[in-house]
Structure formats: structure tokens, C-alpha cells
Design a protein around this motif. Structure first.
Motif, PDB file in Angstrom:
ATOM      1  N   THR A 267      42.673  21.289  31.208  1.00  0.00           N
ATOM      2  CA  THR A 267      42.934  22.367  32.155  1.00  0.00           C
ATOM      3  C   THR A 267      41.688  23.222  32.347  1.00  0.00           C
ATOM      4  OG1 THR A 267      43.782  23.750  30.348  1.00  0.00           O
ATOM      5  CG2 THR A 267      45.397  22.489  31.623  1.00  0.00           C
ATOM      6  N   GLU A 268      41.571  23.797  33.523  1.00  0.00           N
ATOM      7  CA  GLU A 268      40.425  24.639  33.851  1.00  0.00           C
ATOM      8  C   GLU A 268      40.657  26.058  33.362  1.00  0.00           C
ATOM      9  OE1 GLU A 268      37.833  24.541  37.727  1.00  0.00           O
ATOM     10  OE2 GLU A 268      39.494  25.956  38.041  1.00  0.00           O
ATOM     11  N   THR A 269      39.670  26.602  32.647  1.00  0.00           N
ATOM     12  CA  THR A 269      39.759  27.974  32.149  1.00  0.00           C
ATOM     13  C   THR A 269      39.082  28.950  33.097  1.00  0.00           C
ATOM     14  OG1 THR A 269      39.746  27.129  29.871  1.00  0.00           O
ATOM     15  CG2 THR A 269      39.301  29.461  30.171  1.00  0.00           C
ATOM     16  N   VAL A 270      37.841  28.649  33.513  1.00  0.00           N
ATOM     17  CA  VAL A 270      37.117  29.468  34.485  1.00  0.00           C
ATOM     18  C   VAL A 270      36.300  28.543  35.379  1.00  0.00           C
ATOM     19  CG1 VAL A 270      35.546  31.402  34.868  1.00  0.00           C
ATOM     20  CG2 VAL A 270      36.857  31.295  32.749  1.00  0.00           C
ATOM     21  N   ASN A 271      36.338  28.808  36.677  1.00  0.00           N
ATOM     22  CA  ASN A 271      35.517  28.063  37.638  1.00  0.00           C
ATOM     23  C   ASN A 271      34.422  28.994  38.143  1.00  0.00           C
ATOM     24  OD1 ASN A 271      34.445  26.858  40.027  1.00  0.00           O
ATOM     25  ND2 ASN A 271      36.262  25.581  40.167  1.00  0.00           N
ATOM     26  N   PHE A 272      33.165  28.619  37.928  1.00  0.00           N
ATOM     27  CA  PHE A 272      32.035  29.461  38.295  1.00  0.00           C
ATOM     28  C   PHE A 272      31.374  29.033  39.597  1.00  0.00           C
ATOM     29  CE2 PHE A 272      32.503  30.010  33.741  1.00  0.00           C
ATOM     30  CZ  PHE A 272      32.320  31.372  33.575  1.00  0.00           C
ATOM     31  N   PHE A 273      31.970  28.079  40.330  1.00  0.00           N
ATOM     32  CA  PHE A 273      31.318  27.578  41.536  1.00  0.00           C
ATOM     33  C   PHE A 273      31.283  28.640  42.633  1.00  0.00           C
ATOM     34  CE2 PHE A 273      31.321  25.367  45.657  1.00  0.00           C
ATOM     35  CZ  PHE A 273      30.143  24.668  45.524  1.00  0.00           C
ATOM     36  N   GLY A 274      32.372  29.356  42.829  1.00  0.00           N
ATOM     37  CA  GLY A 274      32.419  30.414  43.830  1.00  0.00           C
ATOM     38  C   GLY A 274      32.106  31.757  43.214  1.00  0.00           C
ATOM     39  N   ARG A 275      32.839  32.782  43.654  1.00  0.00           N
ATOM     40  CA  ARG A 275      32.631  34.123  43.112  1.00  0.00           C
ATOM     41  C   ARG A 275      33.548  34.362  41.917  1.00  0.00           C
ATOM     42  NH1 ARG A 275      30.268  38.731  44.351  1.00  0.00           N
ATOM     43  NH2 ARG A 275      29.542  37.896  46.344  1.00  0.00           N
ATOM     44  N   VAL A 276      32.962  34.896  40.848  1.00  0.00           N
ATOM     45  CA  VAL A 276      33.715  35.292  39.664  1.00  0.00           C
ATOM     46  C   VAL A 276      33.573  36.798  39.529  1.00  0.00           C
ATOM     47  CG1 VAL A 276      33.917  35.112  37.167  1.00  0.00           C
ATOM     48  CG2 VAL A 276      33.373  33.092  38.506  1.00  0.00           C
ATOM     49  N   ALA A 277      34.689  37.528  39.638  1.00  0.00           N
ATOM     50  CA  ALA A 277      34.660  38.990  39.578  1.00  0.00           C
ATOM     51  C   ALA A 277      35.751  39.468  38.625  1.00  0.00           C
ATOM     52  CB  ALA A 277      34.872  39.584  40.964  1.00  0.00           C
TER      53      ALA A 277
ATOM     54  N   GLU B  67      33.742  50.252  31.642  1.00  0.00           N
ATOM     55  CA  GLU B  67      32.445  50.896  31.812  1.00  0.00           C
ATOM     56  C   GLU B  67      31.323  49.862  31.683  1.00  0.00           C
ATOM     57  OE1 GLU B  67      29.722  54.492  29.846  1.00  0.00           O
ATOM     58  OE2 GLU B  67      31.781  54.137  29.162  1.00  0.00           O
ATOM     59  N   GLY B  68      30.408  49.859  32.634  1.00  0.00           N
ATOM     60  CA  GLY B  68      29.279  48.939  32.623  1.00  0.00           C
ATOM     61  C   GLY B  68      29.550  47.606  33.276  1.00  0.00           C
ATOM     62  N   SER B  69      30.791  47.351  33.674  1.00  0.00           N
ATOM     63  CA  SER B  69      31.137  46.067  34.288  1.00  0.00           C
ATOM     64  C   SER B  69      30.783  46.069  35.771  1.00  0.00           C
ATOM     65  CB  SER B  69      32.630  45.790  34.124  1.00  0.00           C
ATOM     66  OG  SER B  69      32.978  44.543  34.689  1.00  0.00           O
ATOM     67  N   LEU B  70      30.243  44.958  36.254  1.00  0.00           N
ATOM     68  CA  LEU B  70      29.905  44.801  37.673  1.00  0.00           C
ATOM     69  C   LEU B  70      31.145  44.334  38.414  1.00  0.00           C
ATOM     70  CD1 LEU B  70      26.444  42.983  37.383  1.00  0.00           C
ATOM     71  CD2 LEU B  70      26.861  45.408  37.835  1.00  0.00           C
ATOM     72  N   LEU B  71      31.718  45.209  39.229  1.00  0.00           N
ATOM     73  CA  LEU B  71      32.961  44.879  39.917  1.00  0.00           C
ATOM     74  C   LEU B  71      32.770  43.772  40.950  1.00  0.00           C
ATOM     75  CD1 LEU B  71      34.535  48.424  40.401  1.00  0.00           C
ATOM     76  CD2 LEU B  71      34.940  46.755  38.589  1.00  0.00           C
ATOM     77  N   GLU B  72      31.535  43.635  41.484  1.00  0.00           N
ATOM     78  CA  GLU B  72      31.289  42.573  42.469  1.00  0.00           C
ATOM     79  C   GLU B  72      31.151  41.200  41.826  1.00  0.00           C
ATOM     80  OE1 GLU B  72      27.195  44.427  41.607  1.00  0.00           O
ATOM     81  OE2 GLU B  72      29.302  45.025  41.712  1.00  0.00           O
ATOM     82  N   GLY B  73      30.920  41.180  40.510  1.00  0.00           N
ATOM     83  CA  GLY B  73      30.828  39.915  39.798  1.00  0.00           C
ATOM     84  C   GLY B  73      29.612  39.089  40.169  1.00  0.00           C
ATOM     85  N   PHE B  74      29.745  37.768  40.061  1.00  0.00           N
ATOM     86  CA  PHE B  74      28.638  36.856  40.324  1.00  0.00           C
ATOM     87  C   PHE B  74      29.113  35.686  41.189  1.00  0.00           C
ATOM     88  CE2 PHE B  74      27.970  38.479  35.926  1.00  0.00           C
ATOM     89  CZ  PHE B  74      26.887  39.314  36.202  1.00  0.00           C
ATOM     90  N   THR B  75      28.139  35.029  41.823  1.00  0.00           N
ATOM     91  CA  THR B  75      28.435  33.868  42.663  1.00  0.00           C
ATOM     92  C   THR B  75      27.636  32.664  42.184  1.00  0.00           C
ATOM     93  OG1 THR B  75      28.845  35.282  44.576  1.00  0.00           O
ATOM     94  CG2 THR B  75      28.459  32.955  45.021  1.00  0.00           C
ATOM     95  N   GLN B  76      28.304  31.514  42.071  1.00  0.00           N
ATOM     96  CA  GLN B  76      27.678  30.242  41.694  1.00  0.00           C
ATOM     97  C   GLN B  76      26.807  30.399  40.438  1.00  0.00           C
ATOM     98  OE1 GLN B  76      25.729  28.714  45.206  1.00  0.00           O
ATOM     99  NE2 GLN B  76      27.656  27.868  45.979  1.00  0.00           N
ATOM    100  N   THR B  77      27.418  30.890  39.380  1.00  0.00           N
ATOM    101  CA  THR B  77      26.713  31.080  38.114  1.00  0.00           C
ATOM    102  C   THR B  77      26.484  29.741  37.426  1.00  0.00           C
ATOM    103  OG1 THR B  77      27.816  33.214  37.852  1.00  0.00           O
ATOM    104  CG2 THR B  77      26.776  32.271  35.893  1.00  0.00           C
TER     105      THR B  77
ATOM    106  N   PHE C  97      35.397  41.067  32.326  1.00  0.00           N
ATOM    107  CA  PHE C  97      34.157  41.853  32.290  1.00  0.00           C
ATOM    108  C   PHE C  97      32.996  41.011  32.789  1.00  0.00           C
ATOM    109  CE2 PHE C  97      30.406  43.573  30.160  1.00  0.00           C
ATOM    110  CZ  PHE C  97      30.568  44.942  30.315  1.00  0.00           C
ATOM    111  N   CYS C  98      32.132  41.613  33.605  1.00  0.00           N
ATOM    112  CA  CYS C  98      30.907  40.964  34.080  1.00  0.00           C
ATOM    113  C   CYS C  98      29.737  41.935  33.926  1.00  0.00           C
ATOM    114  CB  CYS C  98      31.025  40.566  35.557  1.00  0.00           C
ATOM    115  SG  CYS C  98      32.172  39.225  35.901  1.00  0.00           S
ATOM    116  N   LYS C  99      28.625  41.419  33.449  1.00  0.00           N
ATOM    117  CA  LYS C  99      27.436  42.263  33.281  1.00  0.00           C
ATOM    118  C   LYS C  99      26.199  41.399  33.360  1.00  0.00           C
ATOM    119  CE  LYS C  99      25.337  45.620  30.093  1.00  0.00           C
ATOM    120  NZ  LYS C  99      25.314  46.730  31.069  1.00  0.00           N
ATOM    121  N   ARG C 100      25.114  41.970  33.886  1.00  0.00           N
ATOM    122  CA  ARG C 100      23.832  41.268  33.895  1.00  0.00           C
ATOM    123  C   ARG C 100      22.967  41.846  32.789  1.00  0.00           C
ATOM    124  NH1 ARG C 100      21.722  37.940  37.623  1.00  0.00           N
ATOM    125  NH2 ARG C 100      23.183  38.606  39.231  1.00  0.00           N
ATOM    126  N   THR C 101      22.585  40.997  31.834  1.00  0.00           N
ATOM    127  CA  THR C 101      21.802  41.456  30.689  1.00  0.00           C
ATOM    128  C   THR C 101      20.303  41.451  30.970  1.00  0.00           C
ATOM    129  OG1 THR C 101      21.715  39.221  29.754  1.00  0.00           O
ATOM    130  CG2 THR C 101      23.557  40.623  29.095  1.00  0.00           C
TER     131      THR C 101
END
Length: 225
Positions: free
Chosen positions: A143-153, A159-169, A202-206
Motif C-alpha cells: 500500500t502507498e503511504t505517501v506519494n511525492f510526485f505531485g504536491r505534498v502539503a 509552528e515553522g511548517s510550510l503550509l504550501e508544502g512541496f512539489t515533486q520532491t 509537517f513540512c519544512k525546508r532545512t
């Protein structure tokens, strides 16, 4: 460990006793590999499902050829600790249960690490294409847990989380422990998911250093002491 009567029966569509002219090499027959159950393995079927009776080489011949061709990559040469010796052949180090062709991990660079995690005797998380997948050897389900091909938000606000998330990570490493999955990306992305909830928490850019901001490793600790 479940008994054979409690697991699905997997049919070998090649026929275990069937033989053909021995003119197919290993590269040809590897695409015919099927699932293997513990009952089939006890009857003599190869645990990887390779139909050696259709090959013009034996398992041992193929193994010797691959060892001869293999070149281990080393950044730094180091002496082998003589305290750790190779285990003798013939010992019983595990009991084979089931081998499945449904589990197909994909790693886009040979230096990446920690892209497969076994959280129990029966549960494995792995990266396959753009997704992190979960395989259960009990239910025989992938089973698929997370798909990162599109947008993940994130679906939660922290606090500190990017609400826009990431695309094609591009996932370079991840860790699974204590009900959490944390994945790192090629450009400093960090994504956290609770396994008991839908979506990402949660999403963050380190790092903002582009290709030099690659996430090399992640560890999850329940206690810092």
C-alpha cells in the motif's frame, strides 16, 4: 510465523517441473520470476523464484560471475576488523517465509541510504518510484503511504511548517519509528507524517542551498537522553 494453510496460495505459472531447451541465459529468464511461498521452497523451488531449469547456467555459476564483475565503491579504504568473521555456510540463520515480486524498491543514486525500513518482523517501508510504500508479509499487501510526485502539503498547522508544502520532491532518505515517518529530499525538504492519520503533518525546508542541500540521513528519537 503463520502456517502455510493460513496464507494465500500462489500459483507458479511457469510450472515447476517444466523444462525447455537450455538456450535461455540468466538475463532472459529473470523477467519470468514469480512469487515463492515457504511450501514451494521446501519442495525445491528457488526462494527468489528464478527458474534455473530454463537457464544455461546454474545458480552457483551466475553467483561467481557476478562476484567477479562486482566492484565495491569506497571513498576511503579501511582495514577489515578481524574480529568480525564470515559466517560458515550451512548454518540456519533465518527461516524463509515468502518472497514477493510486488515489492519493487527504486533508488535513483547508488550513494543514497536508509530507503528501506523494517518496523517489525512483518512490516517493511520502502521507496518505490515517487512513493513511500508499506509491505505487509502477513496480508501480502503493498500500500502507498505517501506519494511525492505531485504536491505534498501539511493538513495540520504547526509552528515553522510550510503550509504550501512541496512539489515533486525527490526522496533521498527517510526514517520510520514510533508511529512517525520522516522523509528528506534532494533540496533540503523535510516531510513528517503520522502513520495513524491521513495526509502529512509537517513540512519544512532545512536548507536553501539547492542541489547542495541534500538530506543525507534522518533519525527519529523518542527520548533525547
Amino acid at each position: 510465523m503463520a502456517e502455510d494453510g493460513n496464507v494465500p496460495v500462489f500459483v507458479d505459472d511457469l510450472g515447476e517441473e517444466e523444462n525447455v531447451d537450455g538456450d535461455q541465459n540468466f538475463d532472459d529468464i529473470i523477467h519470468m520470476v514469480t512469487d515463492t511461498s515457504s511450501a514451494q521452497a521446501r519442495r525445491g523451488k528457488d526462494i527468489q523464484g528464478v527458474p534455473w531449469n530454463r537457464s544455461n547456467v546454474t545458480r552457483e555459476q551466475e553467483r561467481r560471475k557476478r562476484i567477479k564483475r562486482y566492484r565495491n565503491f569506497e571513498n576511503n579504504h579501511y582495514a577489515v576488523d578481524k574480529r568480525y568473521k564470515q559466517r560458515p555456510k550451512g548454518g540456519r540463520y533465518y527461516e524463509f517465509f515468502h518472497k514477493s515480486r510486488a515489492v519493487r524498491p527504486t533508488i535513483f543514486h547508488f550513494q543514497l541510504r536508509n530507503l528501506a525500513w523494517a518496523t517489525s518482523k512483518h512490516d517493511v517501508y520502502l521507496k518505490s518510484n515517487h512513493s513511500i510504500m508499506h509491505w505487509s508479509s502477513v496480508t501480502k499487501k503493498l500500500t502507498e503511504t505517501v506519494n511525492f510526485f505531485g504536491r505534498v502539503a501539511p493538513t495540520e498547522k504547526h509552528e515553522g511548517s510550510l503550509l504550501e508544502g512541496f512539489t515533486q520532491t525527490l526522496i533521498t532518505t527517510f526514517a520510520v519509528n514510533d508511529g512517525f515517518l520522516v522523509a528528506g529530499g534532494f533540496r533540503g525538504e523535510l516531510v513528517c507524517k503520522r502513520l495513524d492519520k491521513k495526509g502529512v503533518s509537517f513540512c519544512k525546508r532545512t536548507s536553501y542551498e539547492g542541489i547542495n542541500g541534500i538530506t543525507n540521513a534522518i533519525e527519529i528519537y523518542s527520548n533525547l537522553r
